[in-house]
Design a protein around this motif. Sequence first.
Motif, PDB file in Angstrom:
ATOM      1  N   PRO A  85       0.819  -1.219   0.000  1.00 18.33           N
ATOM      2  CA  PRO A  85       0.000   0.000   0.000  1.00 18.33           C
ATOM      3  C   PRO A  85       0.856   1.273   0.000  1.00 18.33           C
ATOM      4  CG  PRO A  85       0.053  -0.986   2.187  1.00 18.33           C
ATOM      5  CD  PRO A  85       0.770  -1.941   1.295  1.00 18.33           C
ATOM      6  N   TRP A  86       0.508   2.187  -0.892  1.00 13.61           N
ATOM      7  CA  TRP A  86       1.135   3.500  -0.972  1.00 13.61           C
ATOM      8  C   TRP A  86       0.132   4.548  -0.486  1.00 13.61           C
ATOM      9  CZ3 TRP A  86       5.583   5.150  -4.310  1.00 13.61           C
ATOM     10  CH2 TRP A  86       6.429   4.085  -4.624  1.00 13.61           C
ATOM     11  N   LYS A  87       0.640   5.571   0.189  1.00  9.41           N
ATOM     12  CA  LYS A  87      -0.221   6.652   0.678  1.00  9.41           C
ATOM     13  C   LYS A  87       0.067   7.920  -0.122  1.00  9.41           C
ATOM     14  CE  LYS A  87       0.424   8.731   4.707  1.00  9.41           C
ATOM     15  NZ  LYS A  87       0.425   9.013   6.173  1.00  9.41           N
ATOM     16  N   ILE A  88      -0.996   8.513  -0.646  1.00  9.61           N
ATOM     17  CA  ILE A  88      -0.895   9.748  -1.430  1.00  9.61           C
ATOM     18  C   ILE A  88      -1.648  10.836  -0.671  1.00  9.61           C
ATOM     19  CG2 ILE A  88      -1.411  10.858  -3.631  1.00  9.61           C
ATOM     20  CD1 ILE A  88      -1.508   7.982  -4.837  1.00  9.61           C
ATOM     21  N   THR A  89      -0.953  11.909  -0.321  1.00  7.58           N
ATOM     22  CA  THR A  89      -1.561  12.990   0.457  1.00  7.58           C
ATOM     23  C   THR A  89      -1.500  14.287  -0.331  1.00  7.58           C
ATOM     24  OG1 THR A  89      -0.858  11.935   2.519  1.00  7.58           O
ATOM     25  CG2 THR A  89      -1.518  14.238   2.643  1.00  7.58           C
ATOM     26  N   LEU A  90      -2.634  14.959  -0.411  1.00 11.32           N
ATOM     27  CA  LEU A  90      -2.727  16.264  -1.054  1.00 11.32           C
ATOM     28  C   LEU A  90      -3.004  17.301   0.023  1.00 11.32           C
ATOM     29  CD1 LEU A  90      -5.061  15.275  -4.047  1.00 11.32           C
ATOM     30  CD2 LEU A  90      -2.589  14.969  -3.843  1.00 11.32           C
ATOM     31  N   ARG A  91      -2.149  18.301   0.122  1.00 14.30           N
ATOM     32  CA  ARG A  91      -2.297  19.322   1.159  1.00 14.30           C
ATOM     33  C   ARG A  91      -2.571  20.694   0.535  1.00 14.30           C
ATOM     34  NH1 ARG A  91      -0.892  16.971   5.850  1.00 14.30           N
ATOM     35  NH2 ARG A  91       0.674  15.278   5.783  1.00 14.30           N
ATOM     36  N   GLY A  92      -3.612  21.344   1.024  1.00 15.23           N
ATOM     37  CA  GLY A  92      -3.896  22.709   0.595  1.00 15.23           C
ATOM     38  C   GLY A  92      -2.943  23.660   1.274  1.00 15.23           C
ATOM     39  N   SER A  93      -1.692  23.664   0.819  1.00 16.02           N
ATOM     40  CA  SER A  93      -0.647  24.392   1.542  1.00 16.02           C
ATOM     41  C   SER A  93      -0.763  25.902   1.372  1.00 16.02           C
ATOM     42  CB  SER A  93       0.740  23.924   1.079  1.00 16.02           C
ATOM     43  OG  SER A  93       0.895  24.104  -0.302  1.00 16.02           O
ATOM     44  N   PHE A  94      -1.406  26.335   0.289  1.00 17.66           N
ATOM     45  CA  PHE A  94      -1.575  27.772   0.084  1.00 17.66           C
ATOM     46  C   PHE A  94      -2.856  27.961  -0.724  1.00 17.66           C
ATOM     47  CE2 PHE A  94       1.034  31.455   0.973  1.00 17.66           C
ATOM     48  CZ  PHE A  94       0.421  32.462   0.259  1.00 17.66           C
ATOM     49  N   VAL A  95      -3.997  27.739  -0.083  1.00 15.12           N
ATOM     50  CA  VAL A  95      -5.297  27.764  -0.744  1.00 15.12           C
ATOM     51  C   VAL A  95      -6.144  28.855  -0.107  1.00 15.12           C
ATOM     52  CG1 VAL A  95      -7.419  26.474  -1.146  1.00 15.12           C
ATOM     53  CG2 VAL A  95      -5.213  25.340  -1.420  1.00 15.12           C
ATOM     54  N   PHE A  96      -6.718  29.733  -0.929  1.00 13.21           N
ATOM     55  CA  PHE A  96      -7.512  30.849  -0.412  1.00 13.21           C
ATOM     56  C   PHE A  96      -8.989  30.486  -0.269  1.00 13.21           C
ATOM     57  CE2 PHE A  96      -3.761  32.988  -1.912  1.00 13.21           C
ATOM     58  CZ  PHE A  96      -3.576  33.992  -0.989  1.00 13.21           C
ATOM     59  N   GLU A  97      -9.455  29.526  -1.013  1.00 13.09           N
ATOM     60  CA  GLU A  97     -10.833  29.083  -0.937  1.00 13.09           C
ATOM     61  C   GLU A  97     -10.874  27.661  -1.465  1.00 13.09           C
ATOM     62  OE1 GLU A  97     -13.163  31.073  -4.327  1.00 13.09           O
ATOM     63  OE2 GLU A  97     -11.499  32.450  -3.956  1.00 13.09           O
ATOM     64  N   LYS A  98     -12.064  27.060  -1.524  1.00  7.81           N
ATOM     65  CA  LYS A  98     -12.147  25.667  -1.945  1.00  7.81           C
ATOM     66  C   LYS A  98     -11.512  25.472  -3.319  1.00  7.81           C
ATOM     67  CE  LYS A  98     -16.369  24.547   0.643  1.00  7.81           C
ATOM     68  NZ  LYS A  98     -17.785  24.145   0.545  1.00  7.81           N
ATOM     69  N   GLN A  99     -10.651  24.472  -3.405  1.00  2.00           N
ATOM     70  CA  GLN A  99      -9.920  24.210  -4.641  1.00  2.00           C
ATOM     71  C   GLN A  99     -10.109  22.759  -5.057  1.00  2.00           C
ATOM     72  OE1 GLN A  99      -7.860  26.226  -6.864  1.00  2.00           O
ATOM     73  NE2 GLN A  99      -8.346  24.335  -7.958  1.00  2.00           N
ATOM     74  N   GLY A 100     -10.746  22.555  -6.209  1.00  5.28           N
ATOM     75  CA  GLY A 100     -10.892  21.214  -6.761  1.00  5.28           C
ATOM     76  C   GLY A 100      -9.594  20.719  -7.354  1.00  5.28           C
ATOM     77  N   TYR A 101      -9.585  19.439  -7.738  1.00  5.18           N
ATOM     78  CA  TYR A 101      -8.365  18.852  -8.291  1.00  5.18           C
ATOM     79  C   TYR A 101      -8.695  17.526  -8.968  1.00  5.18           C
ATOM     80  CZ  TYR A 101      -8.764  16.136  -3.979  1.00  5.18           C
ATOM     81  OH  TYR A 101      -9.241  15.350  -2.965  1.00  5.18           O
ATOM     82  N   ALA A 102      -7.752  17.037  -9.744  1.00  2.00           N
ATOM     83  CA  ALA A 102      -7.845  15.709 -10.354  1.00  2.00           C
ATOM     84  C   ALA A 102      -6.554  14.956 -10.058  1.00  2.00           C
ATOM     85  CB  ALA A 102      -8.065  15.804 -11.857  1.00  2.00           C
ATOM     86  N   LEU A 103      -6.701  13.717  -9.600  1.00  5.36           N
ATOM     87  CA  LEU A 103      -5.557  12.852  -9.301  1.00  5.36           C
ATOM     88  C   LEU A 103      -5.650  11.618 -10.187  1.00  5.36           C
ATOM     89  CD1 LEU A 103      -3.127  12.169  -7.386  1.00  5.36           C
ATOM     90  CD2 LEU A 103      -4.801  10.959  -5.957  1.00  5.36           C
ATOM     91  N   VAL A 104      -4.559  11.287 -10.864  1.00  5.65           N
ATOM     92  CA  VAL A 104      -4.501  10.103 -11.735  1.00  5.65           C
ATOM     93  C   VAL A 104      -3.278   9.278 -11.343  1.00  5.65           C
ATOM     94  CG1 VAL A 104      -4.246   9.254 -14.100  1.00  5.65           C
ATOM     95  CG2 VAL A 104      -5.663  11.269 -13.646  1.00  5.65           C
ATOM     96  N   VAL A 105      -3.497   7.995 -11.087  1.00  9.23           N
ATOM     97  CA  VAL A 105      -2.417   7.067 -10.751  1.00  9.23           C
ATOM     98  C   VAL A 105      -2.471   5.915 -11.738  1.00  9.23           C
ATOM     99  CG1 VAL A 105      -1.337   5.686  -8.940  1.00  9.23           C
ATOM    100  CG2 VAL A 105      -2.759   7.655  -8.309  1.00  9.23           C
ATOM    101  N   SER A 106      -1.342   5.606 -12.366  1.00  9.74           N
ATOM    102  CA  SER A 106      -1.311   4.480 -13.306  1.00  9.74           C
ATOM    103  C   SER A 106      -0.058   3.649 -13.069  1.00  9.74           C
ATOM    104  CB  SER A 106      -1.336   4.979 -14.755  1.00  9.74           C
ATOM    105  OG  SER A 106      -0.129   5.634 -15.083  1.00  9.74           O
ATOM    106  N   GLY A 107      -0.147   2.373 -13.461  1.00  7.55           N
ATOM    107  CA  GLY A 107       0.991   1.467 -13.363  1.00  7.55           C
ATOM    108  C   GLY A 107       1.079   0.803 -12.013  1.00  7.55           C
ATOM    109  N   GLY A 108       2.278   0.353 -11.692  1.00  9.76           N
ATOM    110  CA  GLY A 108       2.469  -0.303 -10.404  1.00  9.76           C
ATOM    111  C   GLY A 108       1.828  -1.657 -10.321  1.00  9.76           C
TER     112      GLY A 108
END
Length: 660
Positions: A637-660
């Motif tokens: 198991p791998w852990k992927i963490t996304l941190r809003g380190s400099f976010v002024f308001e709600k920020q959407g995103y897309a995460l794609v993981v392939s392979g492994g």
Amino acid sequence: MTQPQDFRLMIGEEPFDPIEVPTAAEGLAATRKPTIVQFAAPLNGPDGDRLKAAYGVKLDRFIPNLAFIERLDDATVARIRADFLVRSVIALDPALKLASWLPSTGTPLDLIATLFADADLTAVGAALSALGARDVVLTDGRTLGSEQYASFALDRAALPQVAAIDEVVFVEPEPERDVTDVPSAEVFQSGRTGGPADDTIWRPGLHGEGQILGLIDKGHLDLNHCFFNDPNESKANEDHRKVLGMFDQNDVGAHDHFMFVAGIAVGDQRKPSADGKTSTSTLHANRGGAYEARIVCNSMFDLFSPIKRKYVELLDRGKKAGAFIHSNSWSALVTTYNADAVDADSFSFKNEEHLIIAAASNTNDRGAGNGAPGIAKNVLCVAAAQAFPDHMTFGSGKNGPTTDGRRKPDLMAVGNGIQSALLNPRTPPSVYCDTGLPKKDPTLAATSWATPNAAAAATLVRQYFTEGWYPNGKKETDHRFNPSGALIKAVLLNSTVNMTGIAGYPSNTEGWGLIQLDRTLFFQKDPPSSRRLFVADVRHSVGLLPQTSATFRYVVGTTKDEQLKITLVWTDIPAFEGSTQTWRNVIRLEVEDALGVKYLGNDIDPATGVSNEGGTGPQDFVNNVQMVIVDKPAPGPWKITLRGSFVFEKQGYALVVSGG
């Protein structure tokens, strides 16, 4: 070790600390004047809500670092200056409203003024006319998620007076824009041509069905060409089998550039079916990459005088016709973040399911570097590779980075050796089917031809999700969803391969490399694909808040043969045109493998093209595309963490993981 906060304002020719600017004493004037408000620390959601309610600020024109441009009267300036969150409040110097790239010679100048959202367009028009402005065109783009603009011609001597108009935010020159003059489709699908039929993304059934692509190019198409002809519809309309609309008020002629571009993307010759009521593809050898898709066409000439449409208006035309992907085989010659870039980023942020794709400038183009719309933060910028079997070598495109240090171009697609639709109308008019290499410079690679290849690839990616192929690799109705533009962009970037003919990876020449969709898109087949796919598509409404995080788990198999590639993309808020740094919201990508080894987004060794172990490198604040790439990943198991380190308001995103 924590770095001290940089409070310099990234605006004008040299950054400066506003605390060092003398402040005028507040008077009693009720006139709201352009004002810079800088805060002592990043704002969280409740902070922003309180400030908006208390002072009527918008907090929508961000300037690094920690500052916003507002329109405030003297009384409000006095009140907000005393707020405990505020570090500095200064008047916006009118000289900072004038673009640094205004030409140093020549008059009159063709100009664009960006206005505050609450500006009175009629009053601004009258003020400009009083200064001697000619050919004034006023545009209200607020309903389209953009700005209010005034376009006009004016003598250079009056520029300071225009900058002194309180409703004006920024003044820049009208940009020069220029075009960036089925083997290529097979390359973006599987990385080769002439291979087994099941190598391509076409084979499972993705050809662009049900998809609409917006094209912005020179003039319009000749609907008598077999790639676009509909025997039952003589004009473009919603019933036309290929072209839903053609908008061209400034130039009503068919153009060979538009023909060639459209053919690469969606060109398809049809033949009547047995019942005579429908038609099927002839599978023409030079058909487009998404040959079953339809298009809506806008002429880039409408951006020029006398029509002077704004770029966002052309995008909105495509949207209203049903397009979610918008392709632009052209680039402005100015290399700075300008009104076209703001329009592109504003449209993308307000319309989350849309993706804009644009050409990098060609190597031999007149400009010094890449221009808008390709340099906008949320746009996918495309450079050109050579044709197969030399597709791993450079074809054409200006090197990055952008003037504020972002990686552009984003990726590469084949832009040479392509045969497509040629303009050769018959007299009297009749159907014709001429195809071949471009008539002008047939042996040269061009980003104009690479861009529709990338747009076709994006169209197939969108179809993959709208038809429910994810997550099981087969079409399932209950898994259908409309992907965000960020997800489509993330899949394209995740699919890229390092181009062996270009040194360093990633680089300012190839970006993240050459599109190869079968590296990311998963299909159920025999033998099963060795690569797997995970995506997370999160909209702004439920996105990351300041100082919050989201965690995902991905299990790597035991074979360790497949490279693991993790791609994060977010659609950022547009920047202020005059800012020398364009980032706004920042998400930190942290990855930890099954053995506890850590990795950080974009901390990659360019010599090997893989992520550095340890995750201790400097954070990339500039790019809204982040990658972690690991060869021979540790199983488990791998852990992927996304941190809003400099976010002024709600920020959407897309995460794609392939392979492994």
